[in-house]
Design a protein around this motif. Sequence first.
Motif, PDB file in Angstrom:
ATOM      1  N   ASP B  29       0.840  -1.204   0.000  1.00  0.00           N
ATOM      2  CA  ASP B  29       0.000   0.000   0.000  1.00  0.00           C
ATOM      3  C   ASP B  29       0.873   1.252   0.000  1.00  0.00           C
ATOM      4  O   ASP B  29       1.857   1.338   0.741  1.00  0.00           O
ATOM      5  CB  ASP B  29      -0.916   0.017   1.216  1.00  0.00           C
ATOM      6  CG  ASP B  29      -2.103  -0.905   1.051  1.00  0.00           C
ATOM      7  OD1 ASP B  29      -2.925  -0.978   1.991  1.00  0.00           O
ATOM      8  OD2 ASP B  29      -2.220  -1.548  -0.009  1.00  0.00           O
ATOM      9  N   SER B  31      -0.572   4.546   0.182  1.00  0.00           N
ATOM     10  CA  SER B  31      -1.223   5.643   0.904  1.00  0.00           C
ATOM     11  C   SER B  31      -1.395   5.309   2.375  1.00  0.00           C
ATOM     12  O   SER B  31      -1.732   4.177   2.732  1.00  0.00           O
ATOM     13  CB  SER B  31      -2.607   5.936   0.319  1.00  0.00           C
ATOM     14  OG  SER B  31      -2.520   6.801  -0.772  1.00  0.00           O
ATOM     15  N   GLN B  48      -3.559  12.682   4.756  1.00  0.00           N
ATOM     16  CA  GLN B  48      -3.205  11.547   3.926  1.00  0.00           C
ATOM     17  C   GLN B  48      -1.854  11.778   3.282  1.00  0.00           C
ATOM     18  O   GLN B  48      -1.558  12.878   2.818  1.00  0.00           O
ATOM     19  CB  GLN B  48      -4.235  11.327   2.819  1.00  0.00           C
ATOM     20  CG  GLN B  48      -3.878  10.201   1.845  1.00  0.00           C
ATOM     21  CD  GLN B  48      -4.586  10.293   0.514  1.00  0.00           C
ATOM     22  OE1 GLN B  48      -5.426  11.164   0.297  1.00  0.00           O
ATOM     23  NE2 GLN B  48      -4.284   9.385  -0.392  1.00  0.00           N
ATOM     24  N   TYR B  50       0.717   9.956   0.294  1.00  0.00           N
ATOM     25  CA  TYR B  50       0.805   8.987  -0.792  1.00  0.00           C
ATOM     26  C   TYR B  50       2.242   8.939  -1.275  1.00  0.00           C
ATOM     27  O   TYR B  50       2.767   9.946  -1.759  1.00  0.00           O
ATOM     28  CB  TYR B  50      -0.144   9.358  -1.930  1.00  0.00           C
ATOM     29  CG  TYR B  50       0.012   8.511  -3.165  1.00  0.00           C
ATOM     30  CD1 TYR B  50       0.546   9.036  -4.340  1.00  0.00           C
ATOM     31  CD2 TYR B  50      -0.357   7.166  -3.158  1.00  0.00           C
ATOM     32  CE1 TYR B  50       0.698   8.260  -5.462  1.00  0.00           C
ATOM     33  CE2 TYR B  50      -0.208   6.377  -4.274  1.00  0.00           C
ATOM     34  CZ  TYR B  50       0.324   6.928  -5.432  1.00  0.00           C
ATOM     35  OH  TYR B  50       0.461   6.136  -6.547  1.00  0.00           O
ATOM     36  N   ASN B  51       2.864   7.799  -1.118  1.00  0.00           N
ATOM     37  CA  ASN B  51       4.227   7.579  -1.599  1.00  0.00           C
ATOM     38  C   ASN B  51       5.185   8.690  -1.141  1.00  0.00           C
ATOM     39  O   ASN B  51       5.999   9.174  -1.922  1.00  0.00           O
ATOM     40  CB  ASN B  51       4.227   7.473  -3.120  1.00  0.00           C
ATOM     41  CG  ASN B  51       5.395   6.655  -3.632  1.00  0.00           C
ATOM     42  OD1 ASN B  51       5.999   5.871  -2.894  1.00  0.00           O
ATOM     43  ND2 ASN B  51       5.734   6.838  -4.885  1.00  0.00           N
ATOM     44  N   ARG B  55      -0.962  14.279   0.470  1.00  0.00           N
ATOM     45  CA  ARG B  55      -1.941  14.196  -0.602  1.00  0.00           C
ATOM     46  C   ARG B  55      -3.229  14.975  -0.286  1.00  0.00           C
ATOM     47  O   ARG B  55      -3.829  15.558  -1.152  1.00  0.00           O
ATOM     48  CB  ARG B  55      -2.302  12.735  -0.846  1.00  0.00           C
ATOM     49  CG  ARG B  55      -3.177  12.492  -2.057  1.00  0.00           C
ATOM     50  CD  ARG B  55      -2.408  12.687  -3.312  1.00  0.00           C
ATOM     51  NE  ARG B  55      -3.161  12.273  -4.485  1.00  0.00           N
ATOM     52  CZ  ARG B  55      -2.742  11.373  -5.356  1.00  0.00           C
ATOM     53  NH1 ARG B  55      -1.578  10.794  -5.206  1.00  0.00           N
ATOM     54  NH2 ARG B  55      -3.476  11.061  -6.390  1.00  0.00           N
ATOM     55  N   SER B  93      -4.542   2.402   5.488  1.00  0.00           N
ATOM     56  CA  SER B  93      -3.756   2.425   4.265  1.00  0.00           C
ATOM     57  C   SER B  93      -4.596   1.951   3.086  1.00  0.00           C
ATOM     58  O   SER B  93      -5.631   1.286   3.256  1.00  0.00           O
ATOM     59  CB  SER B  93      -2.491   1.561   4.401  1.00  0.00           C
ATOM     60  OG  SER B  93      -2.785   0.182   4.416  1.00  0.00           O
ATOM     61  N   GLY B  97      -3.640   6.078  -4.629  1.00  0.00           N
ATOM     62  CA  GLY B  97      -3.640   7.435  -4.104  1.00  0.00           C
ATOM     63  C   GLY B  97      -4.939   7.872  -3.471  1.00  0.00           C
ATOM     64  O   GLY B  97      -5.107   9.043  -3.157  1.00  0.00           O
TER      65      GLY B  97
END
Lengths: 114, 115
Positions: B29, B31, B48, B50-51, B55, B93, B97
């Motif tokens: 996962d 996010s 949040q 994301y990577n 986000r 998670s 995205g």
Amino acid sequence: AQSVAQPEDQVNVAEGNPLTVKCTYSVSGNPYLFWYVQYPNRGLQFLLKYITGDNLVKGSYGFEAEFNKSQTSFHLKKPSALVSDSALYFCAVVLSGSARQLTFGSGTQLTVLP
Amino acid sequence: DSGVTQTPKHLITATGQRVTLRCSPRSGDLSVYWYQQSLDQGLQFLIQYYNGEERAKGNILERFSAQQFPDLHSELNLSSLELGDSALYFCASSLGGGTKNEKLFFGSGTQLSVL
């Protein structure tokens, strides 16, 4: 304003009877709707979702939910309740323009009586 | 078991202190989401990642901050703690995205008590 609401804080039902947990929403555009369940001392678990298509969505543990666009509702149902279904149930919606995060209702405590 | 790990499970601290909550997402996962659950506010989205990049931001106080590391685990830092910060903090998670049809996997939470 966009929102999701669960009008009942508590629902009690006898084991073996059908159960309904209510959810209404107010969003712009097409709603993305979810149900999650929280058992005591646990995180939330996904039950089911409605994105598009058939208005009756089937999910985990025998639960299903009915999407009703005219009534802006997404009620959770189960034909025959079990004592083990007793938990806190959350309806959730992805709001438009909110960068995709889930917004949860206030939760409904379901108690199934033996 | 959702595959999302949160530590510690319980945290007791005093007002004015700073704490760090840790979350390891499900394998694969990208996010990580943070939520706060309290009796009066319900379940509130905080932030949040994301990577590794922020986000989306929700109702997160300026005293709170978060980050996601290259190995994708995340930490939520809470500083200058107040009594009202006492709550259950969840990490979740998801694979991508946070597209609208993604489901989230939640950890068991960290119960924070500020005395």
